[in-house]
Write a protein that holds these residues in place. Structure first.
Motif, mmCIF file in Angstrom:
data_model
loop_
_atom_site.group_PDB
_atom_site.id
_atom_site.type_symbol
_atom_site.label_atom_id
_atom_site.label_comp_id
_atom_site.label_asym_id
_atom_site.label_seq_id
_atom_site.Cartn_x
_atom_site.Cartn_y
_atom_site.Cartn_z
ATOM 1 N N UNK A 73 0.811 -1.218 0.000
ATOM 2 C CA UNK A 73 0.000 0.000 0.000
ATOM 3 C C UNK A 73 0.846 1.271 0.000
ATOM 4 N N UNK A 74 1.841 1.327 -0.865
ATOM 5 C CA UNK A 74 2.686 2.504 -0.995
ATOM 6 C C UNK A 74 3.154 2.613 -2.431
ATOM 7 N N UNK A 75 3.152 3.848 -2.942
ATOM 8 C CA UNK A 75 3.716 4.080 -4.268
ATOM 9 C C UNK A 75 5.190 4.458 -4.185
ATOM 10 N N UNK A 76 5.615 4.923 -3.004
ATOM 11 C CA UNK A 76 6.989 5.380 -2.844
ATOM 12 C C UNK A 76 7.960 4.295 -2.431
ATOM 13 N N UNK A 77 7.499 3.344 -1.622
ATOM 14 C CA UNK A 77 8.374 2.274 -1.156
ATOM 15 C C UNK A 77 8.418 1.133 -2.169
ATOM 16 N N UNK A 78 9.616 0.630 -2.405
ATOM 17 C CA UNK A 78 9.780 -0.516 -3.311
ATOM 18 C C UNK A 78 10.365 -1.707 -2.576
ATOM 19 N N UNK A 79 10.182 -1.724 -1.267
ATOM 20 C CA UNK A 79 10.618 -2.857 -0.458
ATOM 21 C C UNK A 79 9.432 -3.819 -0.312
ATOM 22 N N UNK A 80 9.461 -4.883 -1.097
ATOM 23 C CA UNK A 80 8.360 -5.844 -1.125
ATOM 24 C C UNK A 80 8.589 -7.019 -0.185
ATOM 25 N N UNK A 81 9.577 -6.919 0.700
ATOM 26 C CA UNK A 81 9.961 -8.050 1.532
ATOM 27 C C UNK A 81 8.799 -8.570 2.374
ATOM 28 N N UNK A 82 8.140 -7.682 3.111
ATOM 29 C CA UNK A 82 7.035 -8.103 3.983
ATOM 30 C C UNK A 82 5.873 -8.645 3.166
ATOM 31 N N UNK A 83 5.529 -7.958 2.089
ATOM 32 C CA UNK A 83 4.413 -8.397 1.253
ATOM 33 C C UNK A 83 4.680 -9.766 0.648
ATOM 34 N N UNK A 84 5.916 -10.005 0.214
ATOM 35 C CA UNK A 84 6.271 -11.297 -0.369
ATOM 36 C C UNK A 84 6.179 -12.412 0.666
ATOM 37 N N UNK A 85 6.610 -12.121 1.902
ATOM 38 C CA UNK A 85 6.533 -13.119 2.975
ATOM 39 C C UNK A 85 5.085 -13.416 3.334
ATOM 40 N N UNK A 86 4.259 -12.383 3.379
ATOM 41 C CA UNK A 86 2.824 -12.578 3.642
ATOM 42 C C UNK A 86 2.200 -13.438 2.542
ATOM 43 N N UNK A 87 2.556 -13.149 1.299
ATOM 44 C CA UNK A 87 2.020 -13.925 0.183
ATOM 45 C C UNK A 87 2.362 -15.406 0.325
ATOM 46 N N UNK A 88 3.618 -15.698 0.651
ATOM 47 C CA UNK A 88 4.036 -17.098 0.779
ATOM 48 C C UNK A 88 3.274 -17.808 1.887
ATOM 49 N N UNK A 89 3.140 -17.149 3.036
ATOM 50 C CA UNK A 89 2.445 -17.773 4.159
ATOM 51 C C UNK A 89 0.962 -17.982 3.867
ATOM 52 N N UNK A 90 0.330 -16.991 3.230
ATOM 53 C CA UNK A 90 -1.109 -17.114 2.948
ATOM 54 C C UNK A 90 -1.359 -18.168 1.881
ATOM 55 N N UNK A 91 -0.500 -18.238 0.874
ATOM 56 C CA UNK A 91 -0.661 -19.287 -0.141
ATOM 57 C C UNK A 91 -0.536 -20.658 0.504
ATOM 58 N N UNK A 92 0.447 -20.837 1.379
ATOM 59 C CA UNK A 92 0.588 -22.110 2.086
ATOM 60 C C UNK A 92 -0.661 -22.460 2.875
ATOM 61 N N UNK A 93 -1.202 -21.473 3.601
ATOM 62 C CA UNK A 93 -2.425 -21.706 4.377
ATOM 63 C C UNK A 93 -3.607 -22.034 3.465
ATOM 64 N N UNK A 94 -3.707 -21.315 2.355
ATOM 65 C CA UNK A 94 -4.809 -21.562 1.424
ATOM 66 C C UNK A 94 -4.746 -22.970 0.851
#
Length: 255
Positions: A130-151
């Motif tokens: 939820x930012x146009x200025x930040x390009x650090x996707x580290x947290x979002x990528x980790x959330x994606x991996x965990x949620x995909x695993x749970x799904x």
């Protein structure tokens, strides 16, 4: 298992690469994404011209990847109907640069890529930073991996996708939310070109609405929480449907 990725920021977007890096150990990765940015295209599909595509190599990513000169919905539709050797176990769209909150989901190409997944009967997620200025996707990528695993472990209701928004700052936690209402003000900038012709540039800023309570995705992000919102394909308003049946009764028209 096959994991299908797409987005609306384009095949070379850093958010898509970060997503691929986080998911490439979960199965066979396939990426089908627009050849350029297609933000805010909604669920448009291309029907009046042919679609063209080319294979792409993404450095550091072990995956089959294609760039398509169409919309995000085109990409997922083409992938599941022709490009993939077998049906995907999950469709993941993102990581989008910028929020997809509330009514934004109606315009978002990223969310529409996930919607195309559930239209075809596959579990799907859309994820945004939820930012146009930040390009650090580290947290979002980790959330994606965990949620995909749970799904994959627990399953998702058929016809439902998860719309995930991750704040740029360190999250305070996770909330399961409903869609808020994102209304924009000062949407159009009226300008004049060098030849004296008037044109409009669409922009706008979100307006804070009192109806966006703590249970909404909008408020969760404001309070620095990760927001996970289930979105269903069925847009029927069942409460209003019942009211119409009861109060309007049988309607007869003469033609």
């Amino acid at each position: 298992m096959i994991v299908l990725l797409s987005n609306d920021d384009g095949i070379h977007a850093p958010g898509l690469k970060a997503l691929a890096e986080s998911l490439q150990e979960l199965g066979d990765l396939y990426i089908v994404a627009p050849d350029r940015e297609r933000s805010a295209t909604g669920h448009g599909i291309t029907v009046h011209r042919p679609l063209r595509l080319e294979t792409v190599s993404i450095p550091g990513i072990k995956a089959m990847a294609w760039a398509v000169d169409g919309t995000p919905a085109d990409c997922v539709k083409l992938a599941v109907e022709d490009l993939l050797p077998n049906p995907p176990a999950v469709v993941v769209a993102g990581i989008n640069q910028g929020p997809n909150l509330g009514t934004d989901v109606l315009y978002s190409g990223t969310v529409s890529a996930a919607i195309e997944g559930i239209i075809n009967g596959f579990p799907a997620l859309a994820i945004s930073l939820t930012s146009y200025g930040s390009h650090d996707f580290t947290s979002a990528a980790e959330v994606a991996r965990k949620v995909v695993n749970l799904a994959m472990q627990k399953g998702l209701p058929r016809g439902t996708l998860l719309n995930i928004n991750v704040p740029a700052a360190k999250p305070r936690g996770i909330r399961f939310t409903r869609l808020g209402n994102r209304r924009y003000v000062n949407i159009f900038h009226k300008r004049t070109d060098p030849r004296g012709r008037i044109y409009y540039w669409m922009a706008g800023e979100p307006l804070d609405l009192e109806e966006n309570g703590d249970d909404t995705d909008v408020q969760a992000i404001k309070q620095n929480f990760i927001s996970i919102t289930p979105i269903q394909l069925d847009l029927t308003d069942y409460q209003s449907l019942q009211i119409l049946r009861q109060q309007w009764g049988e309607i007869t028209f003469t033609f």
